[in-house]
Structure formats: structure tokens, C-alpha cells
Design a protein around this motif. Structure first.
Motif, short mmCIF file in Angstrom:
data_model
loop_
_atom_site.label_atom_id
_atom_site.label_comp_id
_atom_site.label_asym_id
_atom_site.label_seq_id
_atom_site.Cartn_x
_atom_site.Cartn_y
_atom_site.Cartn_z
N MET A 153 0.93 -1.26 -0.02
CA MET A 153 0.05 -0.06 0.06
C MET A 153 0.82 1.02 -0.11
O MET A 153 1.85 1.29 0.50
CB MET A 153 -0.98 0.06 1.19
N SER A 154 0.64 2.43 -0.58
CA SER A 154 1.23 3.61 -0.61
C SER A 154 2.57 3.28 -1.10
O SER A 154 3.38 3.93 -0.36
CB SER A 154 1.12 3.94 0.81
N ALA A 155 2.90 2.52 -2.27
CA ALA A 155 4.20 2.16 -2.49
C ALA A 155 5.12 1.80 -1.61
O ALA A 155 6.23 1.90 -1.31
CB ALA A 155 4.76 3.63 -3.28
N SER A 156 4.66 0.98 -0.40
CA SER A 156 5.24 0.32 0.49
C SER A 156 4.85 -0.99 0.57
O SER A 156 3.88 -1.32 0.42
CB SER A 156 4.95 0.94 2.02
N THR A 157 5.92 -1.97 1.12
CA THR A 157 5.48 -3.29 1.19
C THR A 157 5.66 -3.97 2.50
O THR A 157 6.99 -3.67 3.13
CB THR A 157 6.51 -4.19 0.25
N GLY A 187 10.32 1.84 -2.78
CA GLY A 187 9.30 2.07 -1.83
C GLY A 187 9.97 1.47 -0.24
O GLY A 187 10.82 1.04 -0.25
N ARG A 188 9.10 2.18 0.60
CA ARG A 188 9.53 1.73 1.95
C ARG A 188 9.18 0.14 1.93
O ARG A 188 8.11 -0.46 1.57
CB ARG A 188 8.77 2.37 3.01
N ARG A 230 11.52 -4.85 11.21
CA ARG A 230 12.62 -3.98 10.47
C ARG A 230 11.98 -3.41 9.48
O ARG A 230 10.98 -3.71 8.72
CB ARG A 230 13.82 -4.85 10.03
N TYR A 231 12.93 -2.03 9.04
CA TYR A 231 12.24 -1.46 7.94
C TYR A 231 13.21 -0.77 7.19
O TYR A 231 14.47 -0.83 7.62
CB TYR A 231 11.91 0.10 8.78
N ARG A 232 13.02 -0.56 5.86
CA ARG A 232 14.04 -0.11 4.98
C ARG A 232 13.57 0.75 3.99
O ARG A 232 12.31 0.76 3.33
CB ARG A 232 14.62 -1.25 4.16
N TRP A 233 14.10 1.84 3.89
CA TRP A 233 14.01 2.96 2.89
C TRP A 233 15.18 3.45 2.36
O TRP A 233 15.79 4.28 3.07
CB TRP A 233 12.83 3.85 3.32
N ILE A 264 2.11 5.71 8.35
CA ILE A 264 1.25 6.93 8.13
C ILE A 264 2.06 8.02 8.88
O ILE A 264 1.96 9.03 8.24
CB ILE A 264 0.10 6.53 8.94
N SER A 265 2.92 8.01 9.75
CA SER A 265 3.52 9.06 10.37
C SER A 265 4.47 9.73 9.20
O SER A 265 4.78 10.73 9.08
CB SER A 265 4.04 8.93 11.62
N VAL A 266 5.35 8.88 8.51
CA VAL A 266 6.43 9.28 7.73
C VAL A 266 5.65 9.79 6.28
O VAL A 266 5.96 10.65 5.72
CB VAL A 266 7.42 8.27 7.41
N ASP A 267 4.42 9.27 5.92
CA ASP A 267 3.80 9.77 4.71
C ASP A 267 2.77 11.02 5.00
O ASP A 267 2.46 11.77 4.19
CB ASP A 267 2.71 8.79 4.29
N ARG A 268 2.61 11.36 6.26
CA ARG A 268 1.70 12.44 6.58
C ARG A 268 2.34 13.70 6.24
O ARG A 268 3.23 14.05 6.73
CB ARG A 268 1.23 12.22 8.09
#
Length: 87
Positions: free
Chosen positions: A6-10, A30-31, A45-48, A75-79
Motif C-alpha cells: 500500500m502507498s508504494a510500501s510493502t 518504496g518503503r 525491520r524497516y528499509r527505505w 502513516i506518520s512518515v507519509d503524513r
């Protein structure tokens, strides 16, 4: 493995012992979030960009807790910031 985009994130939901393939690790711009069991808890874990990062200092009680935390992060980083909304 399950995958949700969703929103170019996986979001990847891994089963015990599973690993991401090279294609999954290096695909897209994407993220990416990966959630997997570690002992009797869940890791995230997170990667961008280049490196995988830890988003939370401790493990989560459930897979859903890890997903909700990751989703809130997304949501917080896309807001948009309040200053850009005022324009």
C-alpha cells in the motif's frame, strides 16, 4: 510468506525460518517492512534506501502488534507536515 502493499510500501510477513529473496530485498524504491517470529515474540525491520533499521527497541508480543506499529510508522512518515497542509 505473506505480502501486503500500500502507498508504494510493502509489508512482508515471514514464517519461522523464511528469508527474503534477493528480488524482494532489492526490489522497488518504496518503503519495506518485514515482520517475523523471533522466539515467542515478533521482530520488525524497516528499509527505505540502503540499510534495514530497527523501529522499536524491543520485540512485539504478536504479529499484529508489530504490523500495527509498522503501519503507524508508515502513516506518520507519509503524513504531510502541518506547515505544508496550511498552504
Amino acid at each position: 510468506m505473506r505480502k501486503f502493499s500500500m502507498s508504494a510500501s510493502t509489508f512482508y510477513f515471514m514464517d519461522r525460518g523464511e528469508k527474503l529473496t534477493e528480488t524482494e530485498v532489492y526490489s522497488g524504491g518504496g518503503r519495506q517492512y518485514v515482520i517475523w517470529p523471533r522466539g515467542d515474540k515478533w521482530d520488525l525491520r524497516y528499509r527505505w534506501g540502503q540499510d534495514w533499521e530497527t523501529l522499536h527497541p524491543s520485540l512485539f508480543e504478536t504479529e499484529n502488534d508489530a504490523f500495527l506499529f509498522a503501519h503507524e510508522h508508515l502513516i506518520s512518515v507519509d503524513r504531510p507536515s502541518s506547515s505544508s497542509r496550511a498552504r
